[in-house]
Design a protein around this motif. Sequence first.
Motif, short mmCIF file in Angstrom:
data_model
loop_
_atom_site.label_atom_id
_atom_site.label_comp_id
_atom_site.label_asym_id
_atom_site.label_seq_id
_atom_site.Cartn_x
_atom_site.Cartn_y
_atom_site.Cartn_z
N GLU A 5 -11.59 148.65 -2.08
CA GLU A 5 -11.53 150.01 -1.52
C GLU A 5 -10.18 150.19 -0.83
N GLU A 6 -9.14 150.26 -1.61
CA GLU A 6 -7.80 150.29 -1.03
C GLU A 6 -7.62 151.51 -0.12
N GLY A 7 -7.10 151.29 1.07
CA GLY A 7 -6.81 152.39 1.99
C GLY A 7 -7.96 152.69 2.95
N ALA A 8 -9.15 152.11 2.68
CA ALA A 8 -10.29 152.38 3.59
C ALA A 8 -10.03 151.73 4.94
N LEU A 9 -10.61 152.30 5.99
CA LEU A 9 -10.49 151.70 7.32
C LEU A 9 -11.11 150.31 7.31
N ALA A 10 -10.59 149.42 8.13
CA ALA A 10 -11.14 148.06 8.22
C ALA A 10 -12.65 148.15 8.44
N PRO A 11 -13.42 147.32 7.75
CA PRO A 11 -14.87 147.37 7.93
C PRO A 11 -15.26 147.12 9.38
N GLY A 12 -16.22 147.89 9.84
CA GLY A 12 -16.65 147.74 11.23
C GLY A 12 -15.86 148.60 12.19
N LEU A 13 -14.77 149.22 11.69
CA LEU A 13 -13.95 150.06 12.58
C LEU A 13 -14.48 151.49 12.61
N ALA A 14 -14.76 151.99 13.80
CA ALA A 14 -15.15 153.39 13.97
C ALA A 14 -14.11 154.06 14.84
N LEU A 15 -13.67 155.23 14.44
CA LEU A 15 -12.76 156.00 15.29
C LEU A 15 -13.63 156.92 16.13
#
Length: 323
Positions: A96-106
């Motif tokens: 999943e290129e470009g996706a936020l790091a897993p577990g990261l919520a903004l």
Amino acid sequence: MSALGEYRAAGEIRQGAGAALAALKARAAEWDLELHEADGLLTLLLWGGELTCAVSPAGARMAIRAPERRLVQVIRDALAELLAAEGVAVAWDAVEEGALAPGLALMRVVSVRARSPGFLRVRLRGEEAARFATGGLHFRLLLPPRGRAPVWPRIAATGRTVWPEGRDALHRPVYTLAGQAGDWLEFDIFRHAGSPTCHWAASTGPGDTVGVIGPGGGWLPEADRLMLLGDATALPAIARMLALTDRPARAVLQVAAEDMGSLAADPRVTRTDDLTAALEAAQIAPGTHVWFAGHEDAARRARAHLAGRGMGKRDFTAAAYWS
Ligand SMILES: Cc1cc2nc3c(=O)[nH]c(=O)nc-3n(C[C@H](O)[C@H](O)[C@H](O)COP(=O)(O)OP(=O)(O)OC[C@H]3O[C@@H](n4cnc5c(N)ncnc54)[C@H](O)[C@@H]3O)c2cc1C
């Protein structure tokens, strides 16, 4: 499908399969991980997930299964780091290129207020808030450098999570969930000098974005009874564990009396001015897990003391919460 198999990733190692296998076995031994080997298939169990390596004349087929999407990526990152040291890379089937790091919520700042003289209470809002209330007591705040547009960690084409570096590097302190309901969560910051997190808290305001990654860092220790000792940085963790457990528990806190909050009225809790002395004087009943967290020197002393009492490694925790 088993819970373990809900999320997956797979890829090929075309060169260096032998070195990869050897590195995996060495790491399993080093980290005391459960490992099975049969008919050319190596299976490693780690962090609630599974990593398999099937060696064939053409190379090796790597597969990760885990109950959470972010765990797949955490295992993939750890594997990539291990194999990079051997000059080996995995070509993943899908990334999943470009996706936020897993577990990261903004999340958005709702409020920052004084909970007590020594603590600030921060409330954040975001649709993933509830995810942080289970599976781990803690999370990392990701604070971008002041005055710069945030650069968040994202998944690269290689499948690895790339963290911003240099001028964009993030401050990543660990905090403990203090409360959660609906779309918000709260945590408490112990105020101390020279703290980038305290500076952030003093200058942030409603609507600002902050990164929160996790949860992690363990849950309630498994034991018949608990003895919890900690300084101010560990107060939120101890408060959370006391709220979560119905087992017999005692806690000793080295914090200012005015910062005890609701724990002041909890009969399981006492206050001390010397955590190490309190630990050394403590009567520890059989079946007790002793949990200690504070400055790294105090944690080191606690570890030595508890081992010296003959307690097994699984019967105590001595964690450095700050250094
Ligand atoms: C699992 C875990 C859970 C934690 N939960 C919480 C929590 O819920 N609330 C909380 O307040 N802290 C918590 N901590 C501790 C917190 O992560 C550290 O205090 C961290 O250093 C704070 O980041 P910072 O930006 O203030 O400081 P850093 O950049 O890490 O340090 C800046 C300076 O502050 C000093 N410093 C750090 N902590 C203290 C302190 N307590 N007293 C005096 N000086 C200090 C450092 O030595 C350094 O000189 C937790 C730590 C861990 C590992």
